[in-house]
Motif scaffolding. Structure first.
Motif, PDB file in Angstrom:
ATOM      1  N   ALA A  20       0.845  -1.205   0.000  1.00 25.51           N
ATOM      2  CA  ALA A  20       0.000   0.000   0.000  1.00 25.51           C
ATOM      3  C   ALA A  20       0.878   1.252   0.000  1.00 25.51           C
ATOM      4  O   ALA A  20       2.072   1.199   0.315  1.00 25.51           O
ATOM      5  N   GLU A  21       0.291   2.374  -0.355  1.00 28.60           N
ATOM      6  CA  GLU A  21       1.059   3.618  -0.423  1.00 28.60           C
ATOM      7  C   GLU A  21       1.623   4.014   0.933  1.00 28.60           C
ATOM      8  O   GLU A  21       2.614   4.736   1.010  1.00 28.60           O
ATOM      9  N   THR A  22       0.984   3.533   2.005  1.00 26.94           N
ATOM     10  CA  THR A  22       1.499   3.794   3.351  1.00 26.94           C
ATOM     11  C   THR A  22       2.281   2.609   3.908  1.00 26.94           C
ATOM     12  O   THR A  22       2.713   2.637   5.051  1.00 26.94           O
ATOM     13  N   GLY A  23       2.435   1.559   3.103  1.00 24.61           N
ATOM     14  CA  GLY A  23       3.137   0.367   3.557  1.00 24.61           C
ATOM     15  C   GLY A  23       4.642   0.515   3.446  1.00 24.61           C
ATOM     16  O   GLY A  23       5.175   1.537   2.969  1.00 24.61           O
ATOM     17  N   LEU A  24       5.345  -0.524   3.878  1.00 22.32           N
ATOM     18  CA  LEU A  24       6.806  -0.480   3.926  1.00 22.32           C
ATOM     19  C   LEU A  24       7.402  -0.353   2.523  1.00 22.32           C
ATOM     20  O   LEU A  24       8.155   0.589   2.241  1.00 22.32           O
ATOM     21  N   LEU A  25       7.063  -1.277   1.625  1.00 22.28           N
ATOM     22  CA  LEU A  25       7.609  -1.216   0.273  1.00 22.28           C
ATOM     23  C   LEU A  25       6.856  -0.229  -0.611  1.00 22.28           C
ATOM     24  O   LEU A  25       7.461   0.474  -1.416  1.00 22.28           O
ATOM     25  N   GLY A  26       5.530  -0.187  -0.464  1.00 27.38           N
ATOM     26  CA  GLY A  26       4.755   0.733  -1.275  1.00 27.38           C
ATOM     27  C   GLY A  26       5.113   2.180  -1.010  1.00 27.38           C
ATOM     28  O   GLY A  26       5.241   2.981  -1.943  1.00 27.38           O
ATOM     29  N   GLY A  27       5.302   2.530   0.253  1.00 26.69           N
ATOM     30  CA  GLY A  27       5.693   3.897   0.592  1.00 26.69           C
ATOM     31  C   GLY A  27       7.080   4.233   0.088  1.00 26.69           C
ATOM     32  O   GLY A  27       7.332   5.355  -0.392  1.00 26.69           O
ATOM     33  N   ALA A  28       8.013   3.269   0.178  1.00 26.76           N
ATOM     34  CA  ALA A  28       9.378   3.508  -0.300  1.00 26.76           C
ATOM     35  C   ALA A  28       9.404   3.718  -1.805  1.00 26.76           C
ATOM     36  O   ALA A  28      10.087   4.615  -2.316  1.00 26.76           O
ATOM     37  N   LEU A  29       8.664   2.901  -2.542  1.00 25.26           N
ATOM     38  CA  LEU A  29       8.616   3.050  -3.993  1.00 25.26           C
ATOM     39  C   LEU A  29       7.933   4.350  -4.395  1.00 25.26           C
ATOM     40  O   LEU A  29       8.325   4.995  -5.370  1.00 25.26           O
ATOM     41  N   SER A  30       6.902   4.722  -3.659  1.00 25.83           N
ATOM     42  CA  SER A  30       6.211   5.980  -3.955  1.00 25.83           C
ATOM     43  C   SER A  30       7.105   7.192  -3.723  1.00 25.83           C
ATOM     44  O   SER A  30       7.044   8.177  -4.459  1.00 25.83           O
ATOM     45  N   SER A  31       7.956   7.105  -2.705  1.00 19.88           N
ATOM     46  CA  SER A  31       8.832   8.237  -2.377  1.00 19.88           C
ATOM     47  C   SER A  31       9.911   8.468  -3.430  1.00 19.88           C
ATOM     48  O   SER A  31      10.403   9.585  -3.580  1.00 19.88           O
ATOM     49  N   VAL A  32      10.285   7.430  -4.163  1.00 15.73           N
ATOM     50  CA  VAL A  32      11.318   7.583  -5.199  1.00 15.73           C
ATOM     51  C   VAL A  32      10.700   7.790  -6.582  1.00 15.73           C
ATOM     52  O   VAL A  32      11.413   7.801  -7.586  1.00 15.73           O
ATOM     53  N   GLY A  33       9.376   7.935  -6.643  1.00 15.43           N
ATOM     54  CA  GLY A  33       8.708   8.212  -7.908  1.00 15.43           C
ATOM     55  C   GLY A  33       8.565   7.016  -8.820  1.00 15.43           C
ATOM     56  O   GLY A  33       8.652   7.142 -10.049  1.00 15.43           O
ATOM     57  N   PHE A  34       8.331   5.846  -8.244  1.00 14.74           N
ATOM     58  CA  PHE A  34       8.191   4.625  -9.039  1.00 14.74           C
ATOM     59  C   PHE A  34       6.945   4.694  -9.915  1.00 14.74           C
ATOM     60  O   PHE A  34       5.859   5.013  -9.443  1.00 14.74           O
ATOM     61  N   ARG A  35       7.128   4.399 -11.221  1.00 12.97           N
ATOM     62  CA  ARG A  35       6.018   4.382 -12.167  1.00 12.97           C
ATOM     63  C   ARG A  35       6.237   3.262 -13.169  1.00 12.97           C
ATOM     64  O   ARG A  35       7.374   2.864 -13.442  1.00 12.97           O
ATOM     65  N   TYR A  36       5.158   2.747 -13.730  1.00 14.43           N
ATOM     66  CA  TYR A  36       5.258   1.681 -14.717  1.00 14.43           C
ATOM     67  C   TYR A  36       4.039   1.730 -15.630  1.00 14.43           C
ATOM     68  O   TYR A  36       2.958   2.167 -15.226  1.00 14.43           O
ATOM     69  N   PRO A  37       4.195   1.279 -16.880  1.00 21.83           N
ATOM     70  CA  PRO A  37       3.053   1.257 -17.824  1.00 21.83           C
ATOM     71  C   PRO A  37       2.331  -0.080 -17.777  1.00 21.83           C
ATOM     72  O   PRO A  37       2.929  -1.115 -17.468  1.00 21.83           O
ATOM     73  N   TRP A  38       1.046  -0.063 -18.114  1.00 25.85           N
ATOM     74  CA  TRP A  38       0.273  -1.297 -18.232  1.00 25.85           C
ATOM     75  C   TRP A  38      -0.655  -1.165 -19.434  1.00 25.85           C
ATOM     76  O   TRP A  38      -1.359  -0.163 -19.593  1.00 25.85           O
ATOM     77  N   PRO A  39      -0.684  -2.193 -20.300  1.00 25.70           N
ATOM     78  CA  PRO A  39      -1.507  -2.090 -21.515  1.00 25.70           C
ATOM     79  C   PRO A  39      -2.971  -2.446 -21.247  1.00 25.70           C
ATOM     80  O   PRO A  39      -3.286  -3.248 -20.363  1.00 25.70           O
ATOM     81  N   ALA A  40      -3.828  -1.852 -22.035  1.00 23.00           N
ATOM     82  CA  ALA A  40      -5.265  -2.169 -21.985  1.00 23.00           C
ATOM     83  C   ALA A  40      -5.786  -2.188 -23.417  1.00 23.00           C
ATOM     84  O   ALA A  40      -5.449  -1.314 -24.221  1.00 23.00           O
ATOM     85  N   TRP A  41      -6.586  -3.193 -23.741  1.00 22.11           N
ATOM     86  CA  TRP A  41      -7.134  -3.334 -25.079  1.00 22.11           C
ATOM     87  C   TRP A  41      -8.336  -2.405 -25.259  1.00 22.11           C
ATOM     88  O   TRP A  41      -9.297  -2.457 -24.502  1.00 22.11           O
ATOM     89  N   ARG A  42      -8.270  -1.552 -26.250  1.00 22.77           N
ATOM     90  CA  ARG A  42      -9.390  -0.651 -26.521  1.00 22.77           C
ATOM     91  C   ARG A  42     -10.040  -0.934 -27.869  1.00 22.77           C
ATOM     92  O   ARG A  42     -11.028  -0.296 -28.235  1.00 22.77           O
ATOM     93  N   GLY A  43      -9.456  -1.892 -28.635  1.00 18.31           N
ATOM     94  CA  GLY A  43     -10.027  -2.252 -29.914  1.00 18.31           C
ATOM     95  C   GLY A  43      -9.713  -1.238 -30.998  1.00 18.31           C
ATOM     96  O   GLY A  43      -8.829  -0.389 -30.860  1.00 18.31           O
TER      97      GLY A  43
END
Length: 305
Positions: A118-141
């Motif tokens: 979670a954003e307030t969790g141990l790993l989630g908060g650490a990744l959020s603080s360093v600006g972690f981002r990633y792409p995910w595809p979605a089919w729109r046809g």
């Protein structure tokens, strides 16, 4: 000559018990599923499984399961290699930890993962603080024409309540299938051929690619298939970390929601989605089995030649 006495029951009794048990536990429930779905008719079944809600959830489930299974193949091979080839302190502890997802209730796993990422969790908060981002595809046809890409990429800045969280949960429950399938093969693998290849001047990468990997390929395919099938049907660990969001909704959630909103007391609409998942699982397992047979045949031909 008198017939030799057997301590265990003979073939007829053993076969009868096996067929009866499989019928009650596997065949009868699946038959009931198909019979309930048949009440819908082909037109209604096609309408359900091709609706935007169901199609989106099934595509996301297949995609997340595939990514998690591929990740488990890579990491599971590494873990199985370490456990099967090396002796080190706490090896037994690590070996026991691999089986933890088998025994751990999926709801407990989901709560633990959602708390950690979670954003307030141990790993989630650490990744959020360093600006972690990633792409995910979605089919729109092809709703915007054939010239534009049918895949739309969305950027996410968190793991929990996002597609990556679903992948993490599926990878968590699927990892033991890969490790336990590959580890015995690695332990039985003879090192003589590897040493002979090294003596002839082959590099470590070539030894792994030409000597070790062909021997491990059937086991890796089996582990991949088991992890993929496990991810397709996962619900308990995913529901907590994915949340009730349209972009992270899996097929199992769609089935549950269909049952909850069905006021007539019938599960026909939900069974349509279940049959779709079942068919996808059977098709994937069939393809994997065909690939395994092809790999085994090629290996046998190579050994004979």
């Amino acid at each position: 000559m008198s017939r030799r006495a057997r301590v265990l029951p003979g073939f007829s009794l053993s076969l009868g018990v096996a067929v009866l048990y499989l019928s009650l536990v596997v065949l009868l429930p699946l038959s009931a599923l198909f019979l309930k779905t048949a009440e819908l008719g082909w037109e209604r079944f096609y309408q359900i499984v091709t609706s935007g809600w169901v199609a989106s959830a099934v595509r996301f489930t297949l995609g997340a399961s595939l990514v998690a299974a591929l990740l488990n193949v890579v990491v599971g091979l590494l873990i199985a290699w370490v456990l099967g080839r090396y002796t080190f302190p706490f090896a037994r502890v690590l070996d026991a930890v691999i089986d933890l997802p088998f025994a751990l209730p999926t709801a407990v796993a989901g709560i633990a993962l959602s708390t950690l990422y979670a954003e307030t969790g141990l790993l989630g908060g650490a990744l959020s603080s360093v600006g972690f981002r990633y792409p995910w595809p979605a089919w729109r046809g092809f709703e915007h024409g054939w010239r534009e890409s049918p895949i739309e990429w969305t950027m996410y800045d968190r793991i929990s309540l996002a597609p990556l969280g679903v992948v993490v949960a599926m990878a968590f429950v699927g990892l033991p299938f890969v490790v336990r399938t590959v580890q015995p093969v690695i332990e039985d693998l003879s090192r003589d051929v590897e040493e002979a290849a090294a003596t002839l001047g082959a590099s470590r990468l070539r030894i792994f690619r030409a000597v070790v990997l062909p021997e491990l390929a059937p086991a890796l395919l089996t582990g991949f298939a088991l992890a993929l099938a496990r991810g397709l049907g996962e619900y308990g660990s995913v529901i907590f970390i994915s949340g009730n969001r349209p972009d992270t909704e899996i097929a199992s959630q769609v089935i549950i929601k269909m049952i909850e909103v069905n006021e007539t007391g019938t599960y026909a609409d939900a069974t349509a989605v279940a049959v779709l998942l079942l068919g996808a699982s059977f098709a994937l397992l069939l393809v994997i089995n065909l690939l395994q047979r092809a790999a085994a045949r090629a290996r046998a031909d190579g050994a004979a030649g």
